[in-house]
Design an enzyme around this catalytic site. Structure first.
Site, PDB file in Angstrom:
ATOM      1  N   ARG A 210       0.844  -1.195   0.000  1.00  0.00           N
ATOM      2  CA  ARG A 210       0.000   0.000   0.000  1.00  0.00           C
ATOM      3  C   ARG A 210       0.878   1.242   0.000  1.00  0.00           C
ATOM      4  O   ARG A 210       0.970   1.958   1.007  1.00  0.00           O
ATOM      5  CB  ARG A 210      -0.954  -0.049   1.178  1.00  0.00           C
ATOM      6  CG  ARG A 210      -2.060  -1.027   0.884  1.00  0.00           C
ATOM      7  CD  ARG A 210      -3.079  -1.054   1.964  1.00  0.00           C
ATOM      8  NE  ARG A 210      -4.352  -1.492   1.408  1.00  0.00           N
ATOM      9  CZ  ARG A 210      -5.433  -1.641   2.120  1.00  0.00           C
ATOM     10  NH1 ARG A 210      -5.433  -1.378   3.399  1.00  0.00           N
ATOM     11  NH2 ARG A 210      -6.542  -2.044   1.557  1.00  0.00           N
TER      12      ARG A 210
ATOM     13  N   GLN B  13      -1.191   2.386  -5.569  1.00  0.00           N
ATOM     14  CA  GLN B  13      -2.603   2.586  -5.221  1.00  0.00           C
ATOM     15  C   GLN B  13      -3.529   2.154  -6.348  1.00  0.00           C
ATOM     16  O   GLN B  13      -4.585   1.568  -6.116  1.00  0.00           O
ATOM     17  CB  GLN B  13      -2.855   4.054  -4.877  1.00  0.00           C
ATOM     18  CG  GLN B  13      -2.398   4.391  -3.480  1.00  0.00           C
ATOM     19  CD  GLN B  13      -2.811   5.784  -3.073  1.00  0.00           C
ATOM     20  OE1 GLN B  13      -3.426   6.513  -3.831  1.00  0.00           O
ATOM     21  NE2 GLN B  13      -2.459   6.158  -1.872  1.00  0.00           N
TER      22      GLN B  13
ATOM     23  N   TYR C 137      -3.323  -0.177  10.037  1.00  0.00           N
ATOM     24  CA  TYR C 137      -4.302  -1.182  10.422  1.00  0.00           C
ATOM     25  C   TYR C 137      -4.532  -1.151  11.930  1.00  0.00           C
ATOM     26  O   TYR C 137      -3.814  -0.493  12.663  1.00  0.00           O
ATOM     27  CB  TYR C 137      -3.819  -2.578  10.017  1.00  0.00           C
ATOM     28  CG  TYR C 137      -3.771  -2.778   8.527  1.00  0.00           C
ATOM     29  CD1 TYR C 137      -4.935  -2.965   7.805  1.00  0.00           C
ATOM     30  CD2 TYR C 137      -2.561  -2.781   7.840  1.00  0.00           C
ATOM     31  CE1 TYR C 137      -4.906  -3.152   6.429  1.00  0.00           C
ATOM     32  CE2 TYR C 137      -2.518  -2.968   6.466  1.00  0.00           C
ATOM     33  CZ  TYR C 137      -3.701  -3.149   5.772  1.00  0.00           C
ATOM     34  OH  TYR C 137      -3.666  -3.332   4.418  1.00  0.00           O
TER      35      TYR C 137
HETATM   36  P1  NAD Z   1      -9.218  -3.552   7.384  1.00  0.00           P
HETATM   37  O1  NAD Z   1     -10.016  -4.143   6.258  1.00  0.00           O
HETATM   38  O2  NAD Z   1      -8.018  -4.264   7.848  1.00  0.00           O
HETATM   39  O3  NAD Z   1     -10.176  -3.344   8.654  1.00  0.00           O
HETATM   40  C1  NAD Z   1     -11.382  -2.619   8.549  1.00  0.00           C
HETATM   41  C2  NAD Z   1     -11.522  -1.678   9.707  1.00  0.00           C
HETATM   42  O4  NAD Z   1     -11.853  -2.393  10.891  1.00  0.00           O
HETATM   43  C3  NAD Z   1     -10.272  -0.872  10.046  1.00  0.00           C
HETATM   44  O5  NAD Z   1     -10.584   0.505   9.980  1.00  0.00           O
HETATM   45  C4  NAD Z   1      -9.940  -1.317  11.458  1.00  0.00           C
HETATM   46  O6  NAD Z   1      -9.374  -0.268  12.227  1.00  0.00           O
HETATM   47  C5  NAD Z   1     -11.293  -1.705  11.984  1.00  0.00           C
HETATM   48  N1  NAD Z   1     -11.315  -2.548  13.183  1.00  0.00           N
HETATM   49  C6  NAD Z   1     -10.487  -3.558  13.536  1.00  0.00           C
HETATM   50  N2  NAD Z   1     -10.857  -4.073  14.717  1.00  0.00           N
HETATM   51  C7  NAD Z   1     -11.962  -3.403  15.129  1.00  0.00           C
HETATM   52  C8  NAD Z   1     -12.812  -3.487  16.265  1.00  0.00           C
HETATM   53  N3  NAD Z   1     -12.605  -4.362  17.245  1.00  0.00           N
HETATM   54  N4  NAD Z   1     -13.848  -2.622  16.342  1.00  0.00           N
HETATM   55  C9  NAD Z   1     -14.074  -1.710  15.383  1.00  0.00           C
HETATM   56  N5  NAD Z   1     -13.314  -1.596  14.282  1.00  0.00           N
HETATM   57  C10 NAD Z   1     -12.263  -2.422  14.152  1.00  0.00           C
HETATM   58  O7  NAD Z   1      -8.853  -2.054   7.061  1.00  0.00           O
HETATM   59  P2  NAD Z   1      -8.691  -1.330   5.666  1.00  0.00           P
HETATM   60  O8  NAD Z   1     -10.020  -0.983   5.159  1.00  0.00           O
HETATM   61  O9  NAD Z   1      -7.785  -2.130   4.829  1.00  0.00           O
HETATM   62  O10 NAD Z   1      -7.962  -0.025   6.094  1.00  0.00           O
HETATM   63  C11 NAD Z   1      -6.837  -0.082   6.937  1.00  0.00           C
HETATM   64  C12 NAD Z   1      -6.086   1.198   6.846  1.00  0.00           C
HETATM   65  O11 NAD Z   1      -5.359   1.239   5.613  1.00  0.00           O
HETATM   66  C13 NAD Z   1      -6.961   2.409   6.876  1.00  0.00           C
HETATM   67  O12 NAD Z   1      -6.316   3.367   7.667  1.00  0.00           O
HETATM   68  C14 NAD Z   1      -6.989   2.850   5.450  1.00  0.00           C
HETATM   69  O13 NAD Z   1      -7.207   4.224   5.359  1.00  0.00           O
HETATM   70  C15 NAD Z   1      -5.597   2.489   4.996  1.00  0.00           C
HETATM   71  N6  NAD Z   1      -5.467   2.308   3.533  1.00  0.00           N
HETATM   72  C16 NAD Z   1      -4.351   2.773   2.911  1.00  0.00           C
HETATM   73  C17 NAD Z   1      -4.205   2.607   1.534  1.00  0.00           C
HETATM   74  C18 NAD Z   1      -2.989   3.108   0.828  1.00  0.00           C
HETATM   75  O14 NAD Z   1      -2.206   3.801   1.391  1.00  0.00           O
HETATM   76  N7  NAD Z   1      -2.816   2.751  -0.414  1.00  0.00           N
HETATM   77  C19 NAD Z   1      -5.167   1.964   0.796  1.00  0.00           C
HETATM   78  C20 NAD Z   1      -6.277   1.490   1.463  1.00  0.00           C
HETATM   79  C21 NAD Z   1      -6.410   1.655   2.839  1.00  0.00           C
END
Ligand code: NAD
Length: 507
Positions: free
Chosen positions: A122, A127, A228
């Site tokens: 990531r 992206q 994460y």
């Molecule tokens: P994910 O699919 O791993 O998890 C989904 C969400 O669940 C996350 O926001 C996590 O904090 C939350 N979560 C975990 N345990 C929990 C709990 N007990 N109660 C409530 N919520 C809980 O996450 P994701 O969608 O892949 O995103 C992870 C991070 O990566 C985010 O900060 C996102 O902005 C970032 N991201 C970055 C890029 C990039 O830089 N290219 C791309 C996509 C996402």
């Protein structure tokens, strides 16, 4: 240089790995493209569409694969299906290697260089290649659409001559890529939306979409590495459960998306919590594929418990296959473009490139990815560090697959990721391009999403992103009996009667 595009054999998989748009671009890069007959049917892409873009149509998988240098897929095909490809051909797709190590080894033995798109780092450069983001974004949207189909009341507030209809209350648990899009979609449909996450940074993203962020005081921030979440301690889990118990009983629609890399999905919604909800309420569990956030979720199924519908589809992006294929195919094109020398019009993989190194599972007959190779021991007895799994932990192994195809788990959907902003481009689904990891970079998109929620939106589109998230105190007691969500629950359709969306997607 020949690129082959296979028809998906995984049961219910409706997506395809290339579209006429991407095929035209592959041809411009000097490739010839063969598409297996019927490969795009479930995404409304006909063989004619592919032919007009310049592809040939292979009557069978074998005819399509013959002499291929690159094979594009959504799900991992079985090694023995890859007959006739050139030695060292690239196999690129959502290969879902965790828990499927034997199949990965078989791919190595078959001599292909398998590249797992879920492992794409990531980083900014990648992206546009992030299938987890593109598919999770769609899954978050589709979760709310599926909920609205089952929900037997209107979502927005309506002031009519016959009286006022109150808006539905929606609660999103986990505000990552899928969760943020679920929030934006529920807002657009006029619901009053709240959300929770264990990462404090998610708070301002939630609020910038016009939703209320709730978090227990006991849990300041459970951010882990790489943006994460980390797993909660027992005390934190108890505090969160108390918070959720007090909040969930007042909700009409709940979308859960919580995931922790390398772990099974955390259980956030207990049976008792489901029973505290009014009949007619709907839960969509986007974490179903990894065991689910809801105790009662049955992966791949829609059930009702005490009048509450729990949707456990495991491939929600596959429920909108045309858009999902469009974005997935573009993700693949962006990556494949880096593997081709456009001047020479030939394959030119730089095996030292960080994107290649991160994604390559097998090469030259061996499994080479560090997550799947036994650690080496040097003479001093030190062990080479094994990197943590990029993402998917494989809690549960899903299900059915047609006997002809190799088994694979759904990997694209619930486990994916991007912030949520709708893209201005006509014809492009919201969020074709993942927002940068930094919160600040997402703000404009988030604002746009909130603004799009329209006059029904109850929160300003300009919610100050820098504001500290509101902290909701855990309810001391379980709320007393509440009014049913709708006056006449009898009128609701049983979930089981609902058409289970496009045949596809769930396993
Ligand atoms: P994910 O699919 O791993 O998890 C989904 C969400 O669940 C996350 O926001 C996590 O904090 C939350 N979560 C975990 N345990 C929990 C709990 N007990 N109660 C409530 N919520 C809980 O996450 P994701 O969608 O892949 O995103 C992870 C991070 O990566 C985010 O900060 C996102 O902005 C970032 N991201 C970055 C890029 C990039 O830089 N290219 C791309 C996509 C996402």
């Amino acid at each position: 240089m020949k690129i082959a595009v296979l028809r998906e054999r995984f049961e219910g998989e409706s997506r395809v790995a290339a579209t006429p748009e991407t095929i035209a671009k592959y041809i411009a890069l000097g490739a010839e493209v063969a598409v297996e007959k019927g490969a795009g049917e479930a995404s409304r892409l006909s063989d004619d569409d592919f032919q007009q873009a310049g592809a040939t149509i292979g009557a069978t998988a074998a005819a399509t694969l013959k002499g291929a240098d690159i094979v594009l897929c959504v799900r991992r095909p079985a090694a023995d299906e890859l007959v006739g490809v050139n030695k060292g051909a690239l196999l690129v797709g959502a290969l879902d290697p965790y828990g499927n190590e034997k199949d990965v080894a078989a791919l190595a033995k078959a001599g292909v260089a398998a590249m797992s798109m879920e492992f794409m780092p990531r980083i900014t450069r990648a992206q546009v290649m992030d299938i987890l983001s593109s598919q999770a974004n769609l899954a978050g949207y589709q979760a709310v659409i599926e909920a609205s189909k089952v929900f037997d009341r209107a979502m927005p507030m309506m002031m009519t001559a016959a009286g006022t209809v109150r808006p539905a209350k929606a609660f999103v648990m986990g505000a990552g890529v899928a969760g943020l899009q679920a929030i934006a979609t529920a807002k657009r449909l006029g619901a009053v939306v709240s959300a929770t996450d264990v990462r404090a940074a998610a708070g301002e993203q939630v609020e910038s979409l016009g939703a209320k962020f709730i978090m227990t005081e006991a849990l300041k921030d459970a951010s882990g590495t790489g943006g994460y979440a980390r797993e909660l301690t027992k005390d934190e889990q108890a505090a969160q459960a108390e918070l959720v118990a007090g909040h969930i009983s007042k909700q009409d629609i709940v979308v859960t998306t919580a995931l922790i890399p390398g772990r099974p999905a955390p259980k956030l919604v207990t049976k008792a919590m489901v029973e505290s909800m009014a009949p007619g309420s709907v839960i969509v569990d986007l974490a179903a594929e990894r065991g689910g956030n809801v105790e009662l979720t049955q992966p791949g199924k829609v059930i009702t418990h005490n009048g509450v519908t729990i949707i456990g589809y495991t491939n929600l992006a596959g429920h909108i296959p045309t858009t999902a294929s469009q974005l997935y195919a573009r993700n693949l094109l962006a990556f494949i473009t880096t593997l081709i020398d456009a001047k020479e019009k030939k394959l030119a993989v730089n095996w030292d490139d960080e994107l290649v190194k991160a994604t390559v599972l097998t090469r030259d007959g061996a499994v080479v990815h560090s997550a799947f190779v036994a650690p080496k021991t040097d003479t001093a007895g030190d062990t080479e560090a094994k990197p943590a799994p990029a993402k998917k932990p494989a809690a549960k192994k899903p299900a059915t697959r047609k006997p002809s195809a190799g088994k694979a788990t759904a990997s694209q959907t619930s486990a994916s990721k991007t912030a949520t902003a709708p893209k201005a481009d006509a014809g492009q689904a919201p969020e074709a391009k993942p927002a940068p990891r930094k919160t600040a970079a997402r703000k404009p998109a988030a604002k746009a999403a909130a603004a799009e929620a329209g006059p029904q939106a109850d929160a300003p589109a300009t919610a100050p992103a820098a504001k500290t998230p509101a902290v909701e105190k855990p309810a001391a007691k379980k709320p007393a009996a509440r009014k049913p969500a709708a006056k006449k629950p009898a009128a609701r359709k049983p979930a089981a009667n609902k058409p289970a969306a496009p045949e596809g997607g769930d396993n």
